[in-house]
Design an enzyme around this catalytic site. Structure first.
Site, PDB file in Angstrom:
ATOM      1  N   GLU A  71      12.093   2.717   7.870  1.00 14.58           N
ATOM      2  CA  GLU A  71      11.146   1.752   7.302  1.00 14.58           C
ATOM      3  C   GLU A  71      11.523   1.326   5.886  1.00 14.58           C
ATOM      4  O   GLU A  71      11.346   0.168   5.509  1.00 14.58           O
ATOM      5  CB  GLU A  71       9.759   2.406   7.293  1.00 14.58           C
ATOM      6  CG  GLU A  71       8.661   1.603   6.661  1.00 14.58           C
ATOM      7  CD  GLU A  71       7.382   2.425   6.478  1.00 14.58           C
ATOM      8  OE1 GLU A  71       6.313   1.803   6.364  1.00 14.58           O
ATOM      9  OE2 GLU A  71       7.454   3.674   6.430  1.00 14.58           O
ATOM     10  N   ASP A  87       0.849  -1.195   0.000  1.00 17.99           N
ATOM     11  CA  ASP A  87       0.000   0.000   0.000  1.00 17.99           C
ATOM     12  C   ASP A  87       0.895   1.259   0.000  1.00 17.99           C
ATOM     13  O   ASP A  87       1.454   1.591   1.031  1.00 17.99           O
ATOM     14  CB  ASP A  87      -0.955  -0.013   1.205  1.00 17.99           C
ATOM     15  CG  ASP A  87      -0.243  -0.321   2.525  1.00 17.99           C
ATOM     16  OD1 ASP A  87       0.868  -0.896   2.523  1.00 17.99           O
ATOM     17  OD2 ASP A  87      -0.802   0.032   3.561  1.00 17.99           O
TER      18      ASP A  87
END
Length: 622
Positions: free
Chosen positions: A560, A365
């Site tokens: 991340e 996503d």
């Protein structure tokens, strides 16, 4: 005595303040390459000699050690120059093993509940825990705690429908996980704003935990997956109330197998319970016809739910809603409210959000690969993962259950049953997903009856699942190295595919130029499965070099994701980059990034680790 081995005894607060005043010239509470160079910082050894500490990396290491001592309430710190000047790969790895995993570990119980509840996701100001209808132990436990700790316990209905989930979207809360002997079964969270147990993140975190011999913690995470399957009907996107209709990429069989084979004891009952849950998930989540199983026999992601996904950032769907508001001739805010309340019906917009929720279920996503078509795709990644389930089930039953596994449902499973399922899936993947001319697997749009042609790291999952033939693997590796190799590792997707599919200038975070830990880890292992050692070593090195260089230059930052083209953590697509906001020291890094570093170091040849510590650019080696 050599100054390298001399021990310096530092007064923590005065040294900390002096270091910050000298070296943190931009006052961002970090020492990075963006600070002005100032060589005038020194320590005094036991002989009264001034010993300079000059390089950015060494100064930031000292800052981190002082910050750690400060956080622990220490007045003094004893440290050697060797400890300040430790090779970077060793320092990063030791911090992951000794600090980061513990800082990312959570429990949902008396001891740990406050840490999870005190975050920004309770939009109405009320902290809630939702407990499954059938978990009486959990209901009793949290009922006793709710008044004391100031949260509201809600018992979920026996049947959880999309309508019910939508009705509680304005009352979000954490979903209970497993309890054992009155304590929460622990799990690892990704980090930053992600303060809950995520689906596929957990498997990759588990790989890192096993490298670091944290077997009990990895085992506990499998047990929480078992709880989710048995009480929520699926492995959740994450244990938040608004994810009740959504799962994530399936890695349960791999997780069970790898944890069990790492365990010192032969706990056959644990394996039986875990395998039961994995088979249940396979049958009930993935193989129900008309949902995630399509008519051609292959699978798709398909997240249920109604209207706008509530967890997205404000304004995320602004452009889409503007288009539909104009169609209905009303202001965007009014249209959004009426659409959410069901006053306005619009099948085209409903379909858009089916694809959007499905895209989120895929874990990617967002990406132009899946935009506005995710629910119509038999994806390479999903079918590779389910092929791996089938092969794992065959192996586990043959190896540990003497060729016969009697499920609690009464069904009897054999290795032959699962091997046949895997062989059927392989044939279907070769029929629908393999493109001989391009030498690649591609996602298949079963509504249009055609492959998408989108070049993505997910096209190469058959290497990891060992589904590809040797001939296919050779072509795939050539494509991987030519289309997706970048300075810092493997691209999420090819630039040419983004240019062909993008309908606006919005950069999707799971696309070029970004790279993500799970893709690297899966494809390293896939290359090694087929004997492509040199290619694997190169891609591992590129990824670890990028992480190491960024950590050295930016005060230990382990974020991340990365832009692997420019080899930087400065990624601003969509939600930005989690794990970059901290003062003086990062205490947790980011879950699957930590895992990829530990896993990569375990696979990397010693000669390349030496180059890594010298920060030798990959293009000077390969």
């Amino acid at each position: 005595m050599n100054s390298q081995n001399s021990e310096f005894t530092l007064e923590v607060e005065p040294t900390f303040q002096r270091l910050v005043s000298v070296a943190d010239t931009d006052a961002d509470k970090k020492i990075t390459v963006e600070d002005q160079k100032n060589p005038d910082f020194y320590l005094i050894d036991s002989n009264g000699k001034k010993v300079p500490v000059q390089r950015t990396y060494y100064l930031s290491n000292l800052l981190q050690e002082l910050a750690q001592a400060r956080a622990e309430g220490k007045d003094s710190l004893s440290i050697t120059l060797d400890e300040i000047q430790v090779p970077p790969s060793r320092r990063i790895s030791e911090r992951i093993e000794n600090f980061f995993w513990d800082d990312l570990t959570r429990t949902i119980d008396r001891e740990g509940i406050t840490r999870i509840l005190e975050d920004t996701k309770a939009s109405d100001g009320v902290q809630r825990i939702y407990v499954p209808y059938g978990d009486q132990e959990g209901i009793d436990y949290f009922r006793d705690l709710q008044e004391e700790l100031g949260f509201e316990m809600v018992i979920l209905p026996e049947e959880i429908t999309p309508e019910y989930v939508k009705s509680i979207n304005t009352k979000p809360g954490i979903l209970a996980l497993a309890l054992e002997d009155g304590e929460g079964v622990p799990f690892v969270v990704p980090g930053g704003r992600f303060n809950e147990m995520y689906g596929w993140d957990s498997y990759f975190e588990g790989v890192g935990l096993l490298v670091d011999d944290r077997i009990d913690l990895a085992k506990a995470m499998v047990e929480n997956f078992v709880y989710q399957i048995n009480h929520y009907g699926k492995i959740l996107n994450a244990n938040r109330s608004y994810y009740l209709t959504r799962t994530q990429p399936p890695f349960m069989s791999s997780f069970v197998r790898e944890v069990y084979e790492a365990m010192a004891e032969d706990d056959k009952e644990w394996l039986r319970t875990s395998l039961e849950a994995a088979v249940k998930e396979y049958e009930q989540v993935w193989m129900e016809e008309g949902k995630r199983l399509t008519e051609n026999g292959l699978n798709r992601y398909f997240a249920e739910g109604l209207r706008i996904p509530p967890e997205t950032e404000e304004g995320h769907f602004e452009e889409v809603l503007k288009e539909f508001a104009a169609k209905h001739n009303m202001p965007v805010d009014e249209f959004e409210q009426k659409f959410q309340e069901g006053i306005i019906e619009d099948k085209a917009l409903d379909q858009y959000f089916v694809h959007d929720r499905t895209l989120r279920e895929s874990g990617h996503d967002t990406s132009w690969r899946l935009e506005n078509r995710a629910a119509h795709l038999n994806t390479v990644d999903l079918n590779s993962l389910l092929y791996k389930y089938e092969k794992d089930f065959a192996y586990l039953i043959d190896e540990y259950f003497e060729g016969e596994f009697i499920h609690s449902s009464g069904r009897v499973y054999t290795p032959e049953y699962w091997s046949k399922k895997a062989e059927t899936r392989k044939k279907l993947m070769n029929r629908y997903l393999w493109n001989e001319e391009e030498g690649s697997f591609f996602d298949y749009n079963f509504k249009k009856g055609e492959q998408t042609g989108y070049i993505s790291a997910t096209n190469f999952y058959p290497l990891w699942s060992k589904m590809a033939s040797e001939e296919q693997a050779q072509k795939m590796v050539e494509n991987l190295m030519s289309h997706l190799k970048a300075t810092g590792g493997i691209l999420s997707s090819a630039k040419v595919s983004v240019e062909q599919e993008a309908t606006n200038e919005v950069q999707r975070q799971w696309d070029y130029p970004n790279g993500w830990a799970p893709h690297q880890m899966l494809l390293w292992k896939g290359l090694l499965h087929y004997g492509y050692e040199e290619e694997a070593q190169e891609l591992i090195y590129r990824w670890l070099w990028m992480i190491t260089r960024n950590a050295v230059d930016y005060n230990g930052t382990i974020p991340e994701k990365y832009d692997v083209v420019d080899a930087t953590h400065k990624v601003y697509a969509e939600y930005g980059n989690v794990g970059t906001e901290f003062d003086y020291i990062t205490t947790s890094g980011f879950g699957w990034m930590n895992a990829s570093y530990q896993f990569g170091l375990e696979l990397l040849e010693p000669e390349y680790i030496e180059e890594l510590d010298e920060l030798t650019p990959p293009d000077q080696i390969f």
